[in-house]
Enzyme design. Structure first.
Site, PDB file in Angstrom:
ATOM      1  N   LYS A 130     -76.300  62.583  37.568  1.00 56.08           N
ATOM      2  CA  LYS A 130     -77.523  62.430  36.776  1.00 56.08           C
ATOM      3  C   LYS A 130     -78.272  63.746  36.552  1.00 56.08           C
ATOM      4  CE  LYS A 130     -79.298  58.556  38.776  1.00 56.08           C
ATOM      5  NZ  LYS A 130     -79.899  57.221  38.812  1.00 56.08           N
ATOM      6  N   GLU A 200     -82.107  58.842  44.840  1.00 55.99           N
ATOM      7  CA  GLU A 200     -82.063  59.923  43.831  1.00 55.99           C
ATOM      8  C   GLU A 200     -83.161  59.734  42.784  1.00 55.99           C
ATOM      9  OE1 GLU A 200     -78.066  60.955  42.422  1.00 55.99           O
ATOM     10  OE2 GLU A 200     -77.274  60.199  44.312  1.00 55.99           O
ATOM     11  N   HIS A 204     -87.182  62.152  41.822  1.00 57.46           N
ATOM     12  CA  HIS A 204     -87.792  62.598  40.562  1.00 57.46           C
ATOM     13  C   HIS A 204     -89.298  62.350  40.529  1.00 57.46           C
ATOM     14  CE1 HIS A 204     -84.144  63.460  38.188  1.00 57.46           C
ATOM     15  NE2 HIS A 204     -83.591  62.492  38.884  1.00 57.46           N
TER      16      HIS A 204
HETATM   17  P1  NAD Z   1     -74.592  53.685  47.288  1.00 57.80           P
HETATM   18  O1  NAD Z   1     -75.571  54.321  48.207  1.00 57.80           O
HETATM   19  O2  NAD Z   1     -74.727  52.203  47.049  1.00 57.80           O
HETATM   20  O3  NAD Z   1     -73.103  53.919  47.845  1.00 57.80           O
HETATM   21  C1  NAD Z   1     -72.614  55.172  48.173  1.00 57.80           C
HETATM   22  C2  NAD Z   1     -71.211  55.036  48.769  1.00 57.80           C
HETATM   23  O4  NAD Z   1     -70.670  56.340  49.009  1.00 57.80           O
HETATM   24  C3  NAD Z   1     -71.151  54.286  50.100  1.00 57.80           C
HETATM   25  O5  NAD Z   1     -70.035  53.420  50.085  1.00 57.80           O
HETATM   26  C4  NAD Z   1     -70.901  55.399  51.128  1.00 57.80           C
HETATM   27  O6  NAD Z   1     -70.193  54.949  52.273  1.00 57.80           O
HETATM   28  C5  NAD Z   1     -70.081  56.363  50.306  1.00 57.80           C
HETATM   29  N1  NAD Z   1     -70.097  57.740  50.827  1.00 57.80           N
HETATM   30  C6  NAD Z   1     -71.172  58.478  51.198  1.00 57.80           C
HETATM   31  N2  NAD Z   1     -70.763  59.689  51.665  1.00 57.80           N
HETATM   32  C7  NAD Z   1     -69.409  59.687  51.584  1.00 57.80           C
HETATM   33  C8  NAD Z   1     -68.421  60.641  51.939  1.00 57.80           C
HETATM   34  N3  NAD Z   1     -68.726  61.822  52.442  1.00 57.80           N
HETATM   35  N4  NAD Z   1     -67.114  60.311  51.727  1.00 57.80           N
HETATM   36  C9  NAD Z   1     -66.771  59.110  51.207  1.00 57.80           C
HETATM   37  N5  NAD Z   1     -67.676  58.172  50.856  1.00 57.80           N
HETATM   38  C10 NAD Z   1     -68.980  58.467  51.048  1.00 57.80           C
HETATM   39  O7  NAD Z   1     -74.567  54.493  45.917  1.00 57.80           O
HETATM   40  P2  NAD Z   1     -74.820  53.936  44.437  1.00 57.80           P
HETATM   41  O8  NAD Z   1     -76.228  53.407  44.346  1.00 57.80           O
HETATM   42  O9  NAD Z   1     -73.676  53.060  44.048  1.00 57.80           O
HETATM   43  O10 NAD Z   1     -74.814  55.286  43.544  1.00 57.80           O
HETATM   44  C11 NAD Z   1     -73.697  56.156  43.433  1.00 57.80           C
HETATM   45  C12 NAD Z   1     -74.048  57.304  42.495  1.00 57.80           C
HETATM   46  O11 NAD Z   1     -74.113  56.858  41.142  1.00 57.80           O
HETATM   47  C13 NAD Z   1     -75.407  57.968  42.764  1.00 57.80           C
HETATM   48  O12 NAD Z   1     -75.246  59.355  42.802  1.00 57.80           O
HETATM   49  C14 NAD Z   1     -76.250  57.556  41.590  1.00 57.80           C
HETATM   50  O13 NAD Z   1     -77.250  58.495  41.241  1.00 57.80           O
HETATM   51  C15 NAD Z   1     -75.208  57.461  40.489  1.00 57.80           C
HETATM   52  N6  NAD Z   1     -75.679  56.633  39.362  1.00 57.80           N
HETATM   53  C16 NAD Z   1     -75.531  57.123  38.092  1.00 57.80           C
HETATM   54  C17 NAD Z   1     -75.976  56.376  37.011  1.00 57.80           C
HETATM   55  C18 NAD Z   1     -75.806  56.903  35.599  1.00 57.80           C
HETATM   56  O14 NAD Z   1     -76.144  56.196  34.647  1.00 57.80           O
HETATM   57  N7  NAD Z   1     -75.290  58.102  35.380  1.00 57.80           N
HETATM   58  C19 NAD Z   1     -76.580  55.143  37.193  1.00 57.80           C
HETATM   59  C20 NAD Z   1     -76.682  54.647  38.490  1.00 57.80           C
HETATM   60  C21 NAD Z   1     -76.229  55.399  39.566  1.00 57.80           C
END
Ligand code: NAD
Length: 337
Positions: A130, A200, A204
């Site tokens: 993002k 995240e 902001h």
């Molecule tokens: P979340 O917190 O629900 O899940 C994160 C996952 O990553 C967990 O399963 C955790 O165990 C794993 N993880 C953490 N560190 C790790 C490592 N070192 N090795 C392996 N796995 C690891 O996350 P989420 O809410 O699903 O979000 C994921 C990402 O997607 C975020 O960065 C968020 O900002 C991004 N996102 C982007 C958009 C977009 O439109 N571009 C929208 C929503 C979310």
């Protein structure tokens, strides 16, 4: 071959998902009915699972929810604190990965990209990053990705991603682009399903940054959400839609704004997500195009759909020998059947 004969059935693309939280789990459900992609690899913070014949989304989600890691799966699961590296060693034949990982700290995704480069693996990576500064770190890896034989698609979620691509398309009617305004509404039933996304987003808000949001305990996040009645109102965000549209030659980054409202206590969207592109036509007329997402579509649908669409497009580029870094504003996603 006659016209009514079907073309030879191609083997499904073997794909992996790194991170198995809110988006990672949704990604596994999005993939389940697809014929063109087979979900074979997954990693979370404490383990990984690999099955070249395909993983079962329901079993993986149940194991993750009940026991905290897919590493606990009785078949194909392995517990590991170096899950990404270990999975890469174990599963060299994966065509591409969706990186559904938290970008906490703000350098984490770039460090994962470097890990892939150093491993010698060749294939396609897609992220849903993002922040502008996070995508900039990947742009710095352009040459190394290219030399490593990796095609990396960055900023390919909803925003950046689907809405940035829509802006790139809408811009075509104009001779000059004046403004791109992205406004998003997100509704989720509870913040625990998307911890990284919410942390995240908090980063902001005025008075917060990425390090501060990362250091917050769950209780502190809950206390903040109690004070705001579960609502996060975000304005003038540092969002990579700006650098992606600038890099694609469409508009300078200072003319792109992103903001929105996240309701962490109600799956109904607090407002309709849209992108409005304002410009001047070659005849001198000022106008705006607006692209609005359906209110029934969830954040997960609008992130995971495009991510796999860009993964398919990235694999097509990779197979033509085209490597390096691309963003969602430069390439059309392909529809995954
Ligand atoms: P979340 O917190 O629900 O899940 C994160 C996952 O990553 C967990 O399963 C955790 O165990 C794993 N993880 C953490 N560190 C790790 C490592 N070192 N090795 C392996 N796995 C690891 O996350 P989420 O809410 O699903 O979000 C994921 C990402 O997607 C975020 O960065 C968020 O900002 C991004 N996102 C982007 C958009 C977009 O439109 N571009 C929208 C929503 C979310």
């Amino acid at each position: 071959m006659s016209a009514n004969q079907s073309p030879a059935v191609k083997a499904p693309l073997r794909v992996g998902v790194l991170g198995f939280g809110g988006l990672g789990q949704a990604a596994s459900r999005v993939l389940a009915p697809k014929g063109e992609m087979r979900w074979v690899a997954v990693a979370d913070r404490h383990g990984y699972a690999y099955d070249r014949n395909g993983l079962d989304a329901d079993r993986c989600i149940a194991t993750y929810v009940d026991r905290g890691s897919v590493g606990h799966l009785d078949t194909h699961g392995v517990l590991s604190d170096e899950s990404i590296g270990d999975l890469l060693d174990r599963a060299p034949d994966v065509d591409g990965y969706f990186l559904a990982l938290p970008n906490l700290p703000n350098t984490f995704m770039a460090s994962v990209a470097r890990q892939f480069i150093e491993s010698g693996w060749k294939g396609v990576l897609v992220d849903a990053l993002k922040r502008t500064s996070a995508v900039e770190q990947l742009l710095d890896l352009q040459n190394e990705l290219q030399e490593a034989g990796i095609t990396y698609m960055s900023g390919c979620g909803a925003t950046p991603g689907l809405l940035t691509a829509a802006a790139a398309l809408a811009a075509q009617s104009y001779a000059e682009i004046h403004r791109v305004e992205i406004t998003f509404g997100v509704g989720i039933a509870n913040w625990e399903s998307y911890r990284a996304t919410i942390r995240e987003d908090i980063a902001h808000m005025p008075g917060y940054d990425v390090d501060k949001a990362r250091a917050m305990t769950d209780a502190e996040v809950e206390a903040l959400l109690d004070r705001t009645n579960g609502i996060l109102k975000l304005e003038n965000m540092e969002h990579a839609d700006d650098i992606m549209l600038e890099r694609a030659g469409i508009v300078s980054r200072d003319r792109v704004t992103v903001g929105g409202i996240v309701d962490t206590r109600n799956p109904k969207k607090p407002l309709s997500t849209n992108v409005r592109v304002t410009g001047r036509t070659f005849e001198g007329k000022m106008s705006s195009h607006t692209f609005t997402l359906g209110d029934e579509t969830s954040m997960a649908a609008n992130v995971c759909g495009p991510a796999f669409g860009y993964l398919k497009a990235g694999i097509a580029l990779h197979r033509r020998g085209i490597h390096g870094l691309f963003t969602a504003a430069e390439v059309m996603p392909q529809f995954v059947r």
